[in-house]
Design a protein around this motif. Structure first.
Motif, PDB file in Angstrom:
ATOM      1  N   LEU A 190      15.430   6.452 -44.496  1.00 54.48           N
ATOM      2  CA  LEU A 190      14.008   6.287 -44.196  1.00 54.48           C
ATOM      3  C   LEU A 190      13.694   4.871 -43.739  1.00 54.48           C
ATOM      4  O   LEU A 190      12.643   4.625 -43.146  1.00 54.48           O
ATOM      5  N   ASP A 191      14.595   3.924 -43.994  1.00 51.74           N
ATOM      6  CA  ASP A 191      14.388   2.552 -43.525  1.00 51.74           C
ATOM      7  C   ASP A 191      14.509   2.459 -42.008  1.00 51.74           C
ATOM      8  O   ASP A 191      13.771   1.708 -41.360  1.00 51.74           O
ATOM      9  N   SER A 336       8.653   1.962 -44.685  1.00 52.70           N
ATOM     10  CA  SER A 336       9.398   3.213 -44.586  1.00 52.70           C
ATOM     11  C   SER A 336       8.818   4.111 -43.494  1.00 52.70           C
ATOM     12  O   SER A 336       7.600   4.136 -43.258  1.00 52.70           O
TER      13      SER A 336
END
Length: 345
Positions: A190-191, A336
Motif C-alpha cells: 500500500l506504500d 498510503s
C-alpha cells in the motif's frame, strides 16, 4: 492511404481481374511454429466489390509479412527478440545488417535472415541483447573487430558507439541512484500502490505533463504525479509509477524527489523568480522518449491535466491540503494508497 481508419491501396484484384482500390484488413491467425500453436494478427486483402464468401485474397508479399508476424509472435511467447527489436538494435548503433553480423562473428547474411524469416537461437539472442543493453560490451566488440572496417567507417562507428556509452552511462547512473533510494520498497504494498518503481513510465508522465502545461514547475509536478497515481490506483488497483509519497508542507511529495528531477531523461532548467527571490526548477518536454501509454493510462493523465491545467503550484497545493489523505496524516508520514478511495471529486 487511410480512410475512416481503413488502410486502402490500389492494386490488381484477381477476383475482379482488374486494378482498383483494395482494403487491407487485419484478423486473428493461428500458426504452428516449432510445435507451438501461435495466435497472431495477420493481414488480408479485401475486395469491397466481391461477394462476402469470396472477398479476401493474398499475394506473396502479404504472405511473407504474415509469416514474419507469426514468427515474431512466437518470439514474444518464448522470450526472444523480435525482428523489429533486432532492427532497432542495428539502428541504435548505425549498423548495416552485414556490419552487425561481423561484430557478432556470425555469417554475413545471418542478421538479414533474422530480420526477415529465420528465428534466432538462444545463444545469438543473448548476444544481441547484451549488445543492446550494454553499450560498453558493444564498444569492446567494435574495437576487437577494427580490422574488418576501413578507416573512415571505423571512425564513424567509433564516434557513434562512444556517444551511446557516454549517454547511457549517465542515464544508468541517474536511474541507479533513484532505485537505490527505493530499494526498501522492492515489494508491492500500500506504500507504493502495489507496484514497484517504474522509471520508464515516470519519465514519460513527467514529459507528458510538461508538453501539456506551459509553465510546469517542481511543486506543481509533484502534486500532478500524486493525483495520477492515486486515481489510477483507485480505478485499477495499482499505481502508475510505484512512487511512495510522504506528507510534507506543500502537500504530498514523493520519496526521492530530488533524484526524480535529476533523472537523465527529465529535462529541467533553473529560473529565477523575482516575486519569491528564489530559483525555481522548470520542467520541459522530452520528445526523445518513445513510451506508449495504454488507453487506461492516457485517460487518467488527461483527467488530471484537464483538472489542474489552470492551477498554479500554490493553488494545487492548497487543493491537496483539503484531501483526507493529507488531513488525517502527520508531517513525514507515508501517505498510503488506501486513501485513494477518499479523493475529493
Amino acid at each position: 492511404m487511410k480512410r475512416n481508419d481503413k488502410v486502402i491501396i490500389k492494386k490488381y484484384c484477381p477476383i475482379c481481374d482488374c486494378e482498383h482500390e483494395i482494403i487491407i484488413n487485419e484478423k486473428e491467425g493461428i500458426a504452428t511454429i516449432k510445435g507451438e500453436e501461435i495466435k497472431y494478427m495477420k493481414k488480408v486483402y479485401f475486395c469491397p466489390n466481391a461477394d462476402e464468401a469470396e472477398c479476401e485474397f493474398s499475394d506473396s508479399k502479404i504472405m511473407d509479412s504474415n509469416l514474419l508476424a507469426a514468427k515474431d509472435a512466437y518470439r514474444v511467447k518464448t522470450g526472444l527478440l523480435t525482428s523489429y527489436d533486432i532492427k532497432d538494435i542495428r539502428s541504435k548503433y548505425g549498423l548495416t545488417q552485414s556490419e552487425f553480423a561481423l561484430l557478432l562473428d556470425c555469417g554475413e547474411i545471418t542478421i538479414t535472415r533474422y530480420e526477415t524469416k529465420q528465428i534466432q537461437d538462444k545463444c545469438h539472442d543473448e548476444q544481441m541483447r547484451l549488445f543492446r543493453d550494454n553499450p560498453r560490451y558493444a564498444f569492446e566488440c567494435l574495437k576487437s573487430h577494427k580490422e574488418l572496417f576501413d578507416y573512415k567507417k571505423y571512425s564513424e562507428l567509433n564516434d557513434c558507439f562512444l556517444n551511446i556509452v557516454e549517454t547511457e552511462g549517465k542515464e544508468a547512473s541517474s536511474r541507479e541512484l533513484l532505485r537505490t533510494i527505493y530499494s526498501k520498497y522492492d515489494s508491492p504494498s500500500l506504500d507504493n500502490g502495489n507496484k514497484t518503481l517504474d522509471i520508464d513510465i515516470l519519465e514519460a508522465i513527467i514529459s507528458y505533463f510538461a508538453s501539456k502545461i506551459k509553465y510546469l514547475y517542481k511543486v506543481r509536478l509533484m502534486k500532478l504525479l500524486w493525483y495520477t497515481d492515486m486515481i489510477f490506483y483507485n480505478n485499477y488497483g495499482v499505481s502508475m509509477t510505484g512512487l511512495v509519497y510522504t506528507h510534507k508542507q506543500y502537500g504530498a511529495l514523493p520519496i526521492g524527489h530530488h533524484e526524480i528531477i535529476g533523472l537523465y531523461n527529465v529535462y529541467t532548467e533553473e529560473e529565477y523568480d523575482q516575486s519569491s527571490e528564489n530559483f525555481l526548477t522548470r520542467i520541459y518536454d522530452n520528445k526523445n522518449l518513445n513510451y506508449k501509454f495504454t488507453d487506461e493510462e492516457l485517460k487518467v493523465l488527461e483527467l488530471v491535466k484537464d483538472k489542474f491545467i489552470q492551477y498554479s503550484g500554490a493553488e494545487i497545493a492548497e487543493y491537496m491540503h483539503k484531501e483526507k489523505a493529507y488531513i488525517h496524516t502527520n508531517f513525514g508520514d507515508i501517505i498510503s494508497y488506501e486513501w485513494a478511495k477518499d479523493l475529493n471529486n
